[in-house]
Design a protein around this motif. Structure first.
Motif, short mmCIF file in Angstrom:
data_model
loop_
_atom_site.label_atom_id
_atom_site.label_comp_id
_atom_site.label_asym_id
_atom_site.label_seq_id
_atom_site.Cartn_x
_atom_site.Cartn_y
_atom_site.Cartn_z
N SER A 1 -11.34 93.93 -116.67
CA SER A 1 -10.75 93.17 -115.60
C SER A 1 -9.86 94.08 -114.75
N GLY A 2 -10.09 94.06 -113.44
CA GLY A 2 -9.29 94.87 -112.54
C GLY A 2 -9.84 96.25 -112.24
N ASP A 3 -10.81 96.70 -113.03
CA ASP A 3 -11.38 98.03 -112.79
C ASP A 3 -12.41 97.96 -111.66
N ASN B 1 -16.37 100.21 -106.32
CA ASN B 1 -16.25 99.06 -105.43
C ASN B 1 -17.54 98.82 -104.63
N GLY B 2 -18.65 98.95 -105.33
CA GLY B 2 -19.94 98.65 -104.73
C GLY B 2 -20.67 99.84 -104.12
N GLU B 3 -19.99 100.97 -104.00
CA GLU B 3 -20.61 102.13 -103.35
C GLU B 3 -20.85 103.23 -104.37
N GLU B 4 -21.96 103.95 -104.22
CA GLU B 4 -22.22 105.08 -105.09
C GLU B 4 -21.20 106.17 -104.81
N TRP C 1 -9.51 103.01 -110.65
CA TRP C 1 -9.75 103.38 -109.26
C TRP C 1 -10.75 104.52 -109.09
N GLY C 2 -11.35 104.96 -110.19
CA GLY C 2 -12.47 105.88 -110.07
C GLY C 2 -12.14 107.31 -109.75
N ASP D 1 -8.23 108.59 -113.25
CA ASP D 1 -7.78 107.65 -114.28
C ASP D 1 -8.74 107.64 -115.47
N THR D 2 -8.23 107.15 -116.58
CA THR D 2 -8.97 107.17 -117.84
C THR D 2 -10.16 106.22 -117.79
N GLN D 3 -11.27 106.68 -118.36
CA GLN D 3 -12.47 105.86 -118.47
C GLN D 3 -12.51 105.20 -119.83
N TYR D 4 -12.89 103.92 -119.85
CA TYR D 4 -13.03 103.16 -121.09
C TYR D 4 -14.48 102.74 -121.23
N PHE D 5 -15.02 102.99 -122.41
CA PHE D 5 -16.45 102.80 -122.62
C PHE D 5 -16.79 101.47 -123.25
#
Lengths: 113, 111
Positions: A27-29, A51-54, A96-97, A100-104
């Motif tokens: 949620s929020g990512d 946010n929808g874009e590659e 925000w891509g 920031d940390t990625q969660y799998f």
């Protein structure tokens, strides 16, 4: 539990077929990443959406494509499947891509027979 | 991203500290050190990350040498559930968003 969900958990299909894997980010990512883990290649980045874009592309085959929808869930489409496409497919999300940390997520295990 | 070198496997006794080393001798000044782990075939789990100062959270501690060419992940009291493959990743937070995974260290915690 990372908050990232993936469906289905397991998928068994035949060569030449097409499948769709689905990912819902935390949620929020706003950003979603797809990774492939096969026995001989390890974990490899495929593609990122923000946010929808590659946003970024890695070692993704032309037979594979992805998209991110307005509700921010993402789908990875794999077509003309080959035996070598059998692998675990993971989705990750981040806020925000950027740095920031990625969660799998828990992954989808694809078996191509 | 800078390349990392980790031992392929390590053992640790349950209840003892597990110290997992990582070499990243070509790391640049703006590159962070990230640690993830993967338990069996589950999704990689974020553990900790740092730039140059030592970091600690509820899962682990990260010790980075002063020259930043190596680091150690410390699990203070390893349990059987810590058995996993641990990945050390060096990431440039200013360019490129993907994570580049190497072979990792397979940690086996034994009773």
């Amino acid at each position: 539990d990372s908050g990232v969900t993936q469906t289905p958990k397991h998928l068994i299909t035949a060569t030449g077929q097409r499948v769709t894997l689905r990912c819902s980010p935390r949620s929020g990512d706003l950003s979603v990443y797809w990774y492939q883990q096969s026995l001989d290649q390890g974990l490899q980045f495929l593609i990122q959406y923000y946010n929808g874009e590659e946003r970024a592309k890695g070692n993704i085959l032309e037979r594979f494509s992805a998209q991110q929808f307005p509700d921010l869930h993402s789908e990875l489409n794999l077509s003309s499947l080959e035996l070598g496409d059998s692998a675990l497919y993971f989705c990750a999300s981040s806020n925000w891509g950027g740095s920031d940390t990625q969660y799998f997520g828990p992954g989808t295990r694809l078996t191509v027979l | 991203d800078a390349k990392t070198t980790q031992p392929p496997s390590m053992d640790c006794a349950e209840g003892r500290a597990a110290n997992l080393p990582c070499n990243h001798s070509t790391i640049s000044g703006n590159e962070y050190v990230y640690w993830y782990r993967q338990i069996h075939s589950q999704g990689p789990q974020y553990i900790i990350h740092g730039l140059k100062n030592n970091e600690t959270n509820e899962m682990a501690s990260l010790i980075i040498t002063e020259d930043r060419k190596s680091s150690t992940l410390i699990l203070p009291h390893a349990t059987l559930r810590d058995t996993a493959v641990y990945y050390c990743i060096v990431r440039n937070n200013n360019a490129g968003n993907m994570l580049t995974f190497g072979g990792g260290t397979r940690l086996m915690v034994k009773p």
